[in-house]
Design an enzyme around this catalytic site. Structure first.
Site, PDB file in Angstrom:
ATOM      1  N   TYR A 161     -30.835 -20.199 -10.140  1.00 32.72           N
ATOM      2  CA  TYR A 161     -32.123 -19.884 -10.750  1.00 32.72           C
ATOM      3  C   TYR A 161     -32.294 -18.381 -10.975  1.00 32.72           C
ATOM      4  O   TYR A 161     -31.891 -17.562 -10.157  1.00 32.72           O
ATOM      5  CB  TYR A 161     -33.270 -20.377  -9.869  1.00 32.72           C
ATOM      6  CG  TYR A 161     -33.461 -21.873  -9.895  1.00 32.72           C
ATOM      7  CD1 TYR A 161     -33.680 -22.558 -11.090  1.00 32.72           C
ATOM      8  CD2 TYR A 161     -33.439 -22.604  -8.711  1.00 32.72           C
ATOM      9  CE1 TYR A 161     -33.875 -23.931 -11.115  1.00 32.72           C
ATOM     10  CE2 TYR A 161     -33.635 -23.979  -8.714  1.00 32.72           C
ATOM     11  CZ  TYR A 161     -33.852 -24.637  -9.922  1.00 32.72           C
ATOM     12  OH  TYR A 161     -34.042 -25.991  -9.930  1.00 32.72           O
TER      13      TYR A 161
ATOM     14  N   ARG B   3     -54.310 -12.911  22.098  1.00 34.17           N
ATOM     15  CA  ARG B   3     -54.164 -14.036  21.168  1.00 34.17           C
ATOM     16  C   ARG B   3     -55.161 -15.126  21.532  1.00 34.17           C
ATOM     17  O   ARG B   3     -55.997 -15.507  20.720  1.00 34.17           O
ATOM     18  CB  ARG B   3     -52.712 -14.525  21.210  1.00 34.17           C
ATOM     19  CG  ARG B   3     -52.344 -15.488  20.119  1.00 34.17           C
ATOM     20  CD  ARG B   3     -50.864 -15.765  20.123  1.00 34.17           C
ATOM     21  NE  ARG B   3     -50.394 -16.452  21.338  1.00 34.17           N
ATOM     22  CZ  ARG B   3     -49.141 -16.844  21.536  1.00 34.17           C
ATOM     23  NH1 ARG B   3     -48.215 -16.593  20.605  1.00 34.17           N
ATOM     24  NH2 ARG B   3     -48.788 -17.452  22.642  1.00 34.17           N
TER      25      ARG B   3
ATOM     26  N   LYS C 223     -42.704 -27.782  22.057  1.00 35.75           N
ATOM     27  CA  LYS C 223     -43.516 -27.690  20.839  1.00 35.75           C
ATOM     28  C   LYS C 223     -42.613 -27.483  19.624  1.00 35.75           C
ATOM     29  O   LYS C 223     -41.416 -27.195  19.761  1.00 35.75           O
ATOM     30  CB  LYS C 223     -44.512 -26.539  20.954  1.00 35.75           C
ATOM     31  CG  LYS C 223     -43.879 -25.158  21.071  1.00 35.75           C
ATOM     32  CD  LYS C 223     -44.930 -24.077  21.245  1.00 35.75           C
ATOM     33  CE  LYS C 223     -44.264 -22.701  21.363  1.00 35.75           C
ATOM     34  NZ  LYS C 223     -45.258 -21.612  21.476  1.00 35.75           N
TER      35      LYS C 223
ATOM     36  N   MET D 144     -34.174 -25.346  -3.720  1.00 36.65           N
ATOM     37  CA  MET D 144     -34.900 -26.236  -2.826  1.00 36.65           C
ATOM     38  C   MET D 144     -33.956 -27.112  -2.015  1.00 36.65           C
ATOM     39  O   MET D 144     -34.153 -27.312  -0.806  1.00 36.65           O
ATOM     40  CB  MET D 144     -35.864 -27.122  -3.608  1.00 36.65           C
ATOM     41  CG  MET D 144     -36.685 -28.045  -2.719  1.00 36.65           C
ATOM     42  SD  MET D 144     -37.860 -29.070  -3.626  1.00 36.65           S
ATOM     43  CE  MET D 144     -39.047 -27.841  -4.156  1.00 36.65           C
TER      44      MET D 144
END
EC number: 5.1.1.1
Length: 368
Positions: free
Chosen positions: A264, A136, A38, A313
């Site tokens: 940034y 779960r 997965k 990013m």
């Protein structure tokens, strides 16, 4: 491998073979092996990993969602595939692609029976999830009689396995809880089989269950993170080989004067003259902003370079003031020597999160 020229995830299928063989050596010959692929095979490449596991002789694969199973079928993977968390909206597709659902509640059980009937299925293989303490997904002990009644009165399905999931098998301080889960599961499964009138396969062990609780291997085990090189414990990590290495290059080197800022929000203001390297990997590639401001790091010429300022990013800047390096030099985010565990520990997370976050835009290459 030759030096990378761009941000690249190297996937070592030889290491995958090693890990598979190590895990198989822990099992009885009769215990089946399910490889969990997965989340793009824990951030690597689900198709390549699934095909390799099929070649190695795995008995089963598991994915989380139907879409993941469809991608494997489209790529020619023929092994049985268990879908661990299917949604009813995808049940028709699941059946069309010969995937096998985990059924964990009466809602999904009833809807799957209805759809399988409408599609004229007979003895379609399903897997019943039992909740033994993870809380779960899963049926409880009190549900078993009703589930078995539905299975016996609907010829469209056939229960192939009954399984549960260990909550803390990697933590030996929780061994009492884990042993109670195993004992509870065995009792529920015994009662369930008697009600059904036949014996489905039983499985409860994940990676740490395989390594720490051999008495619970039962009919099949489900191995995920260990296939990718991590045993949730240094005791076992030494016998496993990480299959993924995330590498990049230095795009540009800057000389930063005292008082100048980096990146940034001026997240770092140089206290002294310093030198930085800009590297083409950022939070869009899976390197979260949480690693900024010196928490995270990379390795350049085998020396640690802390991340300077915020993660952008598409880029990070790292402090190379005391590192002899040039533009174009290789950068290691993680590999066999500087593992994802090490990077994860810097922010209190786990290797799973590091690996599965790697974006699909990062180039993959394979060592076969």
């Amino acid at each position: 491998m030759s030096k990378v020229l761009e941000t690249t995830l190297e996937i070592d299928l030889k290491a995958l073979t090693h890990n598979f063989n190590y895990l198989k050596s822990k099992l009885r010959p009769t215990t089946k092996f399910l490889g969990v692929v997965k989340a793009f095979a824990y951030g690597s490449d689900a198709v390549e990993v699934a095909k390799h596991l099929q070649h190695l002789g795995a008995d089963y694969l598991a994915v989380a969602y139907v879409k993941e199973g469809v991608a494997l079928r489209d790529a020619g993977v023929t092994l049985p595939i268990l879908v661990l968390h299917p949604q009813p909206v995808n049940f028709k597709t699941l059946i069309d692609r010969c995937l096998e659902p985990s059924l964990y509640s009466f809602k999904v059980l009833n809807e799957f029976i209805e759809i399988s009937k409408n599609l004229n299925q007979s003895n379609y293989p399903v897997h019943i999830k039992i909740n033994t303490g993870l809380n779960r997904l899963g049926f409880t002990a009190d549900d078993i009689e009703a589930v078995s009644d539905k299975a016996k009165t609907n010829e469209s399905i056939k229960i192939k396995s009954v399984f549960s999931h260990l909550a803390a098998s990697e933590d030996l301080n929780e061994s009492e809880f884990t042993l109670n889960q195993i004992s509870q599961f065995k009792l529920i499964a015994k009662n369930f089989s008697e009600l059904l009138g036949y014996q489905p396969w039983l499985h409860i062990c994940n990676t740490s269950g395989v390594l720490n609780y051999p008495e619970a291997h039962l009919d099949m085990v489900r191995c995920g993170i260990s296939l990718y090189g991590f045993g949730n414990n240094p005791k076992y990590d030494q016998y496993l080989k990480p299959i993924a290495s995330l590498k990049s290059v230095i795009s540009q080197i800057h000389l930063i004067k005292k008082g100048e800022s980096i990146g940034y929000n001026r997240a770092l203001v140089a206290e002294n003259d310093m030198k930085t390297a800009t590297i083409p990997i950022g939070h869009a590639d899976g390197l979260s902003r949480i690693y900024g401001k010196g928490k995270g790091f990379v390795f350049i010429n085998d020396q640690k370079a802390p991340i300077a300022g915020n993660v952008c990013m598409d880029m990070i800047m790292v402090d190379i003031t005391h590192i002899n390096c040039d533009e174009g030099d290789e950068v290691i985010v993680f590999d066999n020597n500087h593992t994802a565990n090490d990077l994860a520990a810097s922010t209190g997370t786990i290797s799973y999160e590091i690996l599965t976050a790697i974006s699909n835009r990062v180039k993959r290459c394979y060592i076969k």
